[in-house]
Write a protein that holds these residues in place. Structure first.
Motif, PDB file in Angstrom:
ATOM      1  N   CYS A 152       6.963   0.681   5.274  1.00  0.00           N
ATOM      2  CA  CYS A 152       8.190   0.294   5.980  1.00  0.00           C
ATOM      3  C   CYS A 152       9.369   1.145   5.538  1.00  0.00           C
ATOM      4  N   ASP A 153      10.158   1.577   6.528  1.00  0.00           N
ATOM      5  CA  ASP A 153      11.396   2.304   6.266  1.00  0.00           C
ATOM      6  C   ASP A 153      12.595   1.396   6.549  1.00  0.00           C
TER       7      ASP A 153
ATOM      8  N   HIS B 174      18.873   7.254   6.665  1.00  0.00           N
ATOM      9  CA  HIS B 174      17.442   7.374   6.424  1.00  0.00           C
ATOM     10  C   HIS B 174      16.699   7.737   7.716  1.00  0.00           C
ATOM     11  N   VAL B 175      15.782   8.668   7.607  1.00  0.00           N
ATOM     12  CA  VAL B 175      14.947   9.055   8.747  1.00  0.00           C
ATOM     13  C   VAL B 175      13.636   8.284   8.665  1.00  0.00           C
ATOM     14  N   ALA B 176      13.327   7.522   9.704  1.00  0.00           N
ATOM     15  CA  ALA B 176      12.130   6.680   9.702  1.00  0.00           C
ATOM     16  C   ALA B 176      10.880   7.511   9.943  1.00  0.00           C
ATOM     17  N   THR B 177       9.875   7.325   9.099  1.00  0.00           N
ATOM     18  CA  THR B 177       8.596   8.026   9.253  1.00  0.00           C
ATOM     19  C   THR B 177       7.393   7.077   9.164  1.00  0.00           C
ATOM     20  N   LYS B 178       7.606   5.844   8.731  1.00  0.00           N
ATOM     21  CA  LYS B 178       6.504   4.914   8.509  1.00  0.00           C
ATOM     22  C   LYS B 178       6.312   4.007   9.725  1.00  0.00           C
ATOM     23  N   GLU B 179       5.213   3.266   9.721  1.00  0.00           N
ATOM     24  CA  GLU B 179       4.841   2.482  10.901  1.00  0.00           C
ATOM     25  C   GLU B 179       5.650   1.198  11.060  1.00  0.00           C
TER      26      GLU B 179
ATOM     27  N   ARG C 270       9.473  -0.998  10.209  1.00  0.00           N
ATOM     28  CA  ARG C 270      10.893  -0.703   9.985  1.00  0.00           C
ATOM     29  C   ARG C 270      11.692  -1.980   9.806  1.00  0.00           C
TER      30      ARG C 270
END
Length: 446
Positions: A218-219, A255-260, A262
């Motif tokens: 999680c981001d 923050h740049v989201a990269t995970k599945e 959020r």
């Protein structure tokens, strides 16, 4: 055995109850304390409120265990004051009675559609995943991909974090088995943490915010459209904790989201109504920051909403209630009614001041109440000799085994053994019957 000069009953075996017992037993008076708890197990908020992934916070129970070992202390489990016995009955058997019953009820916000299925109190969810017997049979719909948490305090953070952790992360905790099973099948991939004010007015702690950086799938992020230009300007008079949490939130906003999964922090959104037929389908909010004077409407689709906007104390028959504060009606810890102070009746903890502060805050609150008792003690009516012992004995006959602190130790040992067998720190019993059975079987896991 010498009969103590003074007998005090405390109702509620959470932190404030234990701290009040300690203060009374350390006072320079001959006092004994009976600590009543409606469940067979002690610790209240520490057991059923602290998130399962916060084991260090639960280490305070070692302090409570030392208090329980003090001469003059007695734990009386499985007794609900107000149902099994009345407050008046307790008052007749003790010099003083302290209500430390916490704040178990969530506050409603009173908006259209609030009662739709899918809308829940955060406190109910917390009780459910922590294995509280009252909440074990609740059901939550995790079939949608988005959940909303309304409120900007640490409990809201707990709810969001538990929703967004992977089954592997949760499996390492003492989360209740039924909750782990349900959350393992959850399709929730996005949680919106929504508040009416800006980043400077949240009640998040920086330490708990930083936990979102460590989530494996999680981001954290911030919805930029919610923010005025100066949202992260730190004003004069901000304390170090407020500054630290603002710094974390400002970093989340970049923050740049990269995970599945959020967690999206939302600000300046005031809830207006909840829409749906029988089940909630969307929530409507109004922007309220100064750069949106028209009150722009924002609709967020969801099938799951948690309200984390405060808690209140459960009223008790025969005790005046302060509805505006959501606490037992009191004046600095002394219970009051229309005619003034009620002699010999006191309160401490969240049922005295509301759900504010940390676990440790309850110690100072309990000490303050105990000071009032010590001032009043010699002027209070004395119960009949042996009244407290007779009362406790009669209550203990309802079960095949007394639900005292020794019984709790057996339950505790059984839970730890159950957890060890499956790689968890503890597997809680989530029904009162199972707790009592564990005490009867001398700690053999059921």
């Amino acid at each position: 055995m010498k009969t103590p000069q003074y007998r005090v009953a405390i109702v509620g075996a959470g932190p404030s109850g234990f701290y009040a017992a300690e203060a009374l037993l350390r006072a320079q008076k001959d006092i004994s304390v009976d600590l009543f708890e409606r469940l067979p197990v002690p610790y209240g908020l520490v057991r059923f409120g602290v998130a399962p992934d916060h084991p260090k916070l639960k280490q305070v129970t070692a302090v409570f265990d030392r208090i329980a070992a003090m001469p003059g202390f007695r734990f009386v489990g499985g007794v609900e004051v107000g149902a099994d016995i009345s407050v008046e009955t307790l008052r007749g058997a003790y010099h003083a009675v302290i209500l430390s019953t916490g704040a178990s009820l969530g506050r409603e916000i009173g908006l259209p559609g609030e009662s739709l299925a899918g809308n829940h109190q955060a406190s109910d969810f917390v009780g459910w995943y922590n294995g509280h017997p009252d909440y074990r049979d609740l059901a939550f719909n995790f079939s949608g991909e988005r959940a909303l948490v309304i409120g900007h305090g640490n409990v809201a953070l707990d709810v969001a974090r538990i929703l967004l952790k992977t089954p592997e992360e949760l499996r390492q905790t003492d989360i209740a088995a039924h909750a782990l099973e349900a959350l393992s099948e959850s399709r929730i991939r996005e949680v919106h943490l929504i508040g009416r004010r800006g980043p400077a007015e949240t009640r998040f702690s920086a330490k708990e915010l930083l936990e979102f950086d460590a989530l494996s799938a999680c981001d954290p992020g911030v919805e930029q459209d919610d923010l005025p230009a100066n949202a992260f300007v730190i004003g004069e008079g901000f304390d170090s904790e407020r500054r630290a949490s603002m710094d974390v939130l400002e970093r989340f906003s970049r923050h740049v989201a990269t995970k599945e999964r959020r967690c999206l922090f939302r600000f300046h959104l005031e809830p207006v109504r909840f829409e749906g037929d029988e089940r909630v389908r969307s929530a409507v909010f109004r922007r309220n920051h100064v750069e949106e004077p028209s009150g722009q409407s924002v609709t967020i689709d969801t099938t799951l909403v948690f309200f984390s906007v405060g808690r209140r104390t459960m009223p008790i028959d025969g005790v005046a209630y302060d509805r505006s504060g959501g606490v037992h009606a009191n004046r600095n810890g002394r219970l009051v009614e229309q005619n003034g102070v009620v002699p010999g009746l006191y309160t401490c903890g969240w049922s005295k001041r509301g759900p504010q502060g940390t676990i440790g805050t309850n110690r100072a609150c309990a000490l303050d109440t105990v000071e009032k008792i010590l001032i009043d003690l010699d002027s209070l009516p004395s119960p009949e000799d042996g009244a407290a012992d007779r009362l406790v004995s009669s209550l203990g006959r309802r079960y095949d085994t007394p639900l005292d602190f020794d019984a709790w130790r057996l339950i505790d040992s059984a839970e730890v053994a159950r957890g060890r067998a499956i790689g968890k720190p503890r597997e809680k019993f989530v029904s009162i019957d199972d707790m009592i059975a564990a005490a009867r079987t001398k700690g053999i896991a059921c």
